[in-house]
Design an enzyme around this catalytic site. Structure first.
Site, PDB file in Angstrom:
ATOM      1  N   ASP A  31      47.546  50.628  55.081  1.00  0.00           N
ATOM      2  CA  ASP A  31      48.223  49.571  55.831  1.00  0.00           C
ATOM      3  C   ASP A  31      47.921  48.221  55.173  1.00  0.00           C
ATOM      4  O   ASP A  31      46.756  47.813  55.101  1.00  0.00           O
ATOM      5  CB  ASP A  31      47.716  49.588  57.279  1.00  0.00           C
ATOM      6  CG  ASP A  31      48.646  48.885  58.245  1.00  0.00           C
ATOM      7  OD1 ASP A  31      49.294  47.919  57.827  1.00  0.00           O
ATOM      8  OD2 ASP A  31      48.706  49.282  59.411  1.00  0.00           O
ATOM      9  N   ASP A  32      48.947  47.543  54.686  1.00  0.00           N
ATOM     10  CA  ASP A  32      48.788  46.238  54.021  1.00  0.00           C
ATOM     11  C   ASP A  32      48.046  46.335  52.694  1.00  0.00           C
ATOM     12  O   ASP A  32      47.383  45.376  52.279  1.00  0.00           O
ATOM     13  CB  ASP A  32      48.070  45.227  54.928  1.00  0.00           C
ATOM     14  CG  ASP A  32      48.913  44.759  56.095  1.00  0.00           C
ATOM     15  OD1 ASP A  32      49.980  45.334  56.320  1.00  0.00           O
ATOM     16  OD2 ASP A  32      48.483  43.820  56.794  1.00  0.00           O
ATOM     17  N   CYS A  69      55.268  47.271  58.771  1.00  0.00           N
ATOM     18  CA  CYS A  69      54.612  48.468  59.290  1.00  0.00           C
ATOM     19  C   CYS A  69      55.545  49.430  60.002  1.00  0.00           C
ATOM     20  O   CYS A  69      55.788  50.546  59.555  1.00  0.00           O
ATOM     21  CB  CYS A  69      53.490  48.039  60.228  1.00  0.00           C
ATOM     22  SG  CYS A  69      52.772  49.394  61.144  1.00  0.00           S
ATOM     23  N   ARG A  73      57.088  53.256  58.834  1.00  0.00           N
ATOM     24  CA  ARG A  73      56.614  54.509  59.435  1.00  0.00           C
ATOM     25  C   ARG A  73      57.769  55.299  60.036  1.00  0.00           C
ATOM     26  O   ARG A  73      57.821  56.533  59.934  1.00  0.00           O
ATOM     27  CB  ARG A  73      55.531  54.190  60.458  1.00  0.00           C
ATOM     28  CG  ARG A  73      54.271  53.679  59.788  1.00  0.00           C
ATOM     29  CD  ARG A  73      53.343  52.885  60.709  1.00  0.00           C
ATOM     30  NE  ARG A  73      52.450  52.082  59.899  1.00  0.00           N
ATOM     31  CZ  ARG A  73      51.264  52.506  59.437  1.00  0.00           C
ATOM     32  NH1 ARG A  73      50.824  53.694  59.775  1.00  0.00           N
ATOM     33  NH2 ARG A  73      50.525  51.726  58.683  1.00  0.00           N
ATOM     34  N   LYS A 124      46.876  55.481  62.751  1.00  0.00           N
ATOM     35  CA  LYS A 124      47.874  54.580  63.329  1.00  0.00           C
ATOM     36  C   LYS A 124      49.184  55.335  63.566  1.00  0.00           C
ATOM     37  O   LYS A 124      49.561  56.200  62.785  1.00  0.00           O
ATOM     38  CB  LYS A 124      48.081  53.397  62.384  1.00  0.00           C
ATOM     39  CG  LYS A 124      48.950  52.287  62.938  1.00  0.00           C
ATOM     40  CD  LYS A 124      48.900  51.065  62.025  1.00  0.00           C
ATOM     41  CE  LYS A 124      49.779  49.939  62.509  1.00  0.00           C
ATOM     42  NZ  LYS A 124      49.663  48.726  61.669  1.00  0.00           N
ATOM     43  N   HIS A 126      52.499  53.710  65.685  1.00  0.00           N
ATOM     44  CA  HIS A 126      53.478  52.629  65.607  1.00  0.00           C
ATOM     45  C   HIS A 126      54.905  53.117  65.396  1.00  0.00           C
ATOM     46  O   HIS A 126      55.725  52.452  64.758  1.00  0.00           O
ATOM     47  CB  HIS A 126      53.086  51.622  64.528  1.00  0.00           C
ATOM     48  CG  HIS A 126      53.353  50.208  64.938  1.00  0.00           C
ATOM     49  ND1 HIS A 126      52.932  49.111  64.235  1.00  0.00           N
ATOM     50  CD2 HIS A 126      54.003  49.711  66.007  1.00  0.00           C
ATOM     51  CE1 HIS A 126      53.313  48.010  64.844  1.00  0.00           C
ATOM     52  NE2 HIS A 126      53.968  48.352  65.920  1.00  0.00           N
ATOM     53  N   HIS A 206      44.422  46.566  56.762  1.00  0.00           N
ATOM     54  CA  HIS A 206      45.080  45.593  57.644  1.00  0.00           C
ATOM     55  C   HIS A 206      44.037  44.694  58.315  1.00  0.00           C
ATOM     56  O   HIS A 206      42.918  45.120  58.591  1.00  0.00           O
ATOM     57  CB  HIS A 206      45.857  46.377  58.707  1.00  0.00           C
ATOM     58  CG  HIS A 206      46.788  45.560  59.553  1.00  0.00           C
ATOM     59  ND1 HIS A 206      46.344  44.702  60.529  1.00  0.00           N
ATOM     60  CD2 HIS A 206      48.138  45.496  59.585  1.00  0.00           C
ATOM     61  CE1 HIS A 206      47.382  44.145  61.133  1.00  0.00           C
ATOM     62  NE2 HIS A 206      48.494  44.604  60.570  1.00  0.00           N
ATOM     63  N   ASP A 331      52.335  51.027  53.666  1.00  0.00           N
ATOM     64  CA  ASP A 331      53.507  50.727  54.494  1.00  0.00           C
ATOM     65  C   ASP A 331      54.200  49.432  54.108  1.00  0.00           C
ATOM     66  O   ASP A 331      55.356  49.202  54.473  1.00  0.00           O
ATOM     67  CB  ASP A 331      53.147  50.710  55.976  1.00  0.00           C
ATOM     68  CG  ASP A 331      52.124  49.644  56.334  1.00  0.00           C
ATOM     69  OD1 ASP A 331      51.559  48.988  55.420  1.00  0.00           O
ATOM     70  OD2 ASP A 331      51.865  49.454  57.533  1.00  0.00           O
ATOM     71  N   ASN A 332      53.520  48.559  53.404  1.00  0.00           N
ATOM     72  CA  ASN A 332      54.112  47.311  52.887  1.00  0.00           C
ATOM     73  C   ASN A 332      53.139  46.723  51.878  1.00  0.00           C
ATOM     74  O   ASN A 332      52.056  47.270  51.650  1.00  0.00           O
ATOM     75  CB  ASN A 332      54.401  46.302  54.016  1.00  0.00           C
ATOM     76  CG  ASN A 332      53.306  46.156  55.038  1.00  0.00           C
ATOM     77  OD1 ASN A 332      53.469  46.516  56.211  1.00  0.00           O
ATOM     78  ND2 ASN A 332      52.160  45.625  54.627  1.00  0.00           N
ATOM     79  N   LYS A 376      54.048  40.984  52.127  1.00  0.00           N
ATOM     80  CA  LYS A 376      54.526  41.689  53.322  1.00  0.00           C
ATOM     81  C   LYS A 376      55.496  40.802  54.111  1.00  0.00           C
ATOM     82  O   LYS A 376      55.291  39.597  54.232  1.00  0.00           O
ATOM     83  CB  LYS A 376      53.316  42.045  54.184  1.00  0.00           C
ATOM     84  CG  LYS A 376      53.601  42.511  55.585  1.00  0.00           C
ATOM     85  CD  LYS A 376      52.278  42.662  56.334  1.00  0.00           C
ATOM     86  CE  LYS A 376      52.483  43.017  57.792  1.00  0.00           C
ATOM     87  NZ  LYS A 376      51.179  43.115  58.501  1.00  0.00           N
TER      88      LYS A 376
END
Length: 550
Positions: A31-32, A69, A73, A124, A126, A206, A331-332, A376
């Protein structure tokens, strides 16, 4: 001729292997994470386990996400662009993180289940709806994304956890791997005759930047030379590895976080900097503060890799490693955001501890996204480019090779269904399933070839782009289109829009055509979307800028 024959036999072996034995599948998502954060993508952070997968598998150089994010997903698990399934906004309809998928927009486990697969989720979520309703058999849903040192707010199998009185020693990244390993152990014990799919979604790295003291100590002074030096070093390694042939993007000193939180800057103190200014122009306090934040980010990536190593060890111990397709992506891109949420920020507390709330910010985010531009939420290359590692010893004979085909998270579902020899149904409970935009990447597993497609498309918070072949048309919100030839300019430094207005018009029309088609599809079920009590309208039509949880 002998070489060609051997090459043909190698390709046939790979194809016959996956045809005979459908693989287990593990998708690991960070994540990130920045494009260059892993050692095998040019970074200096210790990531030996992921580097090992890359050495024994494949690295894709042009793999994309959606820049954020929840859209990434949803696209990953469904095979549709998020806007097609109400999971990100469209200009005429709104939408976003609170949108609800259509009944036909099933997730991958629903298609795998009839073929005997069991599906697990750790970390996670989301995505809209409960995890088990998405076809998963077991889940750890880490709803708490504001404190890595407590399980408060999380759910196991969609049931809220009871938080222990003493959580000393709890850390979210370790807990994610613990749950994944426990699921795999149970599978080996009770379901060994069935294949499995495991979606392992780490929250790291993240914000808030929370890490274990021993991990931070490894990087405490590593980044005092600044973001320019870090970018140059990573770029040099990427060139040596053959990962890029573009120039290094220039730092954009006027581009800061995507959302403005001036009160957060005040809370964080004089060490905070919300622009990627020249390192030499910063005060000593600012340089130390920024370098410390990067050290914590690195520690979070390092720990994630350590925990991935534990998961890999479990796969080996249960004799599943050879026939497990393992994929890794982010995710980004790395985030330029600066904010203070949840429990706030205590400037007197040890950086990286539970009492602090730090974000990476635009300086080191630019370095993490080397060699690309922006961060992002933007759909320039820095926001949408991710490392993508693919490893499958029983099915992929190539080792340590690069794959240059443009690809996207929407390609994951069709790739897995292809490998598992599963024909996707044309309808779900009487409702037709529209044709999905993703493509199987199996041909690229065999050799470095370009997957044929009409385009790749992006839209997030007004930032928009389309890629057709090597041509990319991109614009930040409210800006005019820019045109880049990504064959030589993935850094997006040489805008050709004025020189090639016909090409701009052609790509803009293609972007609008896609957007219109997605709008028509989403409009069919717009009335089914939840109503925001605060606004009295379909959820997501209000901007709520800077308030989204991601």
């Amino acid at each position: 001729m002998r070489f060609l024959a051997l090459l043909f036999l190698g390709c046939s072996f790979a194809l016959s292997t996956h045809a005979a034995t459908p693989p287990n599948v593990v998708f690991i998502m960070a994540d990130d994470l920045g494009y260059s954060d892993l050692g095998c993508y040019g970074g200096e952070i210790a990531t030996p386990n992921l580097d090992g997968l890359a050495k024994e598998g494949l690295r894709f150089t042009q793999f994309y996400n959606t820049a954020r994010c929840w859209p990434s997903r949803s696209a990953l698990m469904s095979g549709f662009y998020a806007q097609q399934i109400h999971r990100d906004a469209l200009p005429e309809l709104g939408g976003g993180g609170q949108g609800v998928r259509q009944k036909w927009a099933r997730l991958l486990p629903d298609f795998l289940k009839p073929a005997g697969y069991r599906s697990y989720h750790s970390g996670k979520w989301h995505i809209d709806g409960p995890v088990l309703a998405g076809g998963f058999d077991r889940s750890l849903d880490m709803k708490n994304q504001g404190n890595f040192f407590t399980s408060a707010g999380n759910s196991i199998d969609d049931v809220p956890v009871k938080v222990p009185a003493d959580e000393k020693g709890y850390y979210a990244t370790i807990a994610t791997a613990d749950h994944a390993i426990e699921c795999l152990q149970d599978h080996a014990k009770n379901h060994s005759g069935k294949p499995f799919f495991h979606y392992i979604a780490f929250i790291a790295p993240h914000f808030p930047l929370h890490a274990l003291p021993e991990d931070i100590a490894k990087y405490r002074d590593k980044y005092l030379a600044g973001w320019e030096a870090m970018r140059e070093a990573r770029y040099a390694r990427q060139k040596e590895m053959g990962l890029t042939n573009t120039e290094l993007s220039k730092l954009e000193e006027k581009v800061g976080p995507p959302y403005d939180f001036p009160e957060a800057i005040e809370k964080l103190g004089p060490g905070e900097v919300n622009r990627p200014l020249p390192w030499a122009s910063l005060t000593d306090e600012q340089r130390r503060f920024q370098a410390t934040k990067m050290a914590i980010h690195a520690a979070m990536v390092d720990r994630m890799d350590q925990e991935i190593g534990r998961v890999l060890a479990q796969l080996k111990s249960m004799d599943a490693y050879e026939n497990t397709l393992i994929c890794f992506a982010s995710d980004n891109g790395a985030s330029a955001e600066i904010m203070v949420r949840n429990g706030g920020h205590d400037p007197k507390a040890e950086p990286g501890s539970a009492a602090t709330y730090l974000c990476l910010g635009p300086g080191f985010s630019s370095a993490c996204n080397t060699p690309h531009r922006r961060h992002k939420t933007w759909v320039h290359e820095g926001g949408i480019s991710t490392p993508f590692i693919v490893h499958w010893p029983a099915g992929i004979s190539a080792k340590g090779e690069l794959r240059h085909t443009p690809a996207h998270v929407i390609d994951f579902v069709p790739t897995v269904l292809d490998l598992a020899k599963i024909e996707k149904p044309k309808a779900w409970e009487g409702e037709a399933i529209p044709e999905a935009p993703g493509k199987s990447l199996v041909p690229a597993f065999i050799k470095d070839e370009t997957i044929t497609r009409d385009s790749l498309w992006w839209l997030h918070e007004g930032n928009r782009a389309i890629r057709i072949g090597d041509w990319k048309l991109v614009a930040a919100k409210d800006d005019a289109w820019s045109l880049y030839d990504l064959k030589t300019d993935r850094a997006e430094q040489h805008d050709l829009a004025k020189k090639m207005p016909d090409k701009v018009e052609e790509l803009a029309a293609a972007w609008q055509e896609k957007t219109g088609a997605f709008t028509m599809l989403a409009r069919q079920t717009q009335a089914d979307q939840p109503v925001s009590k605060a606004k009295g309208k379909a959820q997501g039509k209000g901007k709520g800028k800077g308030k989204k949880k991601d």
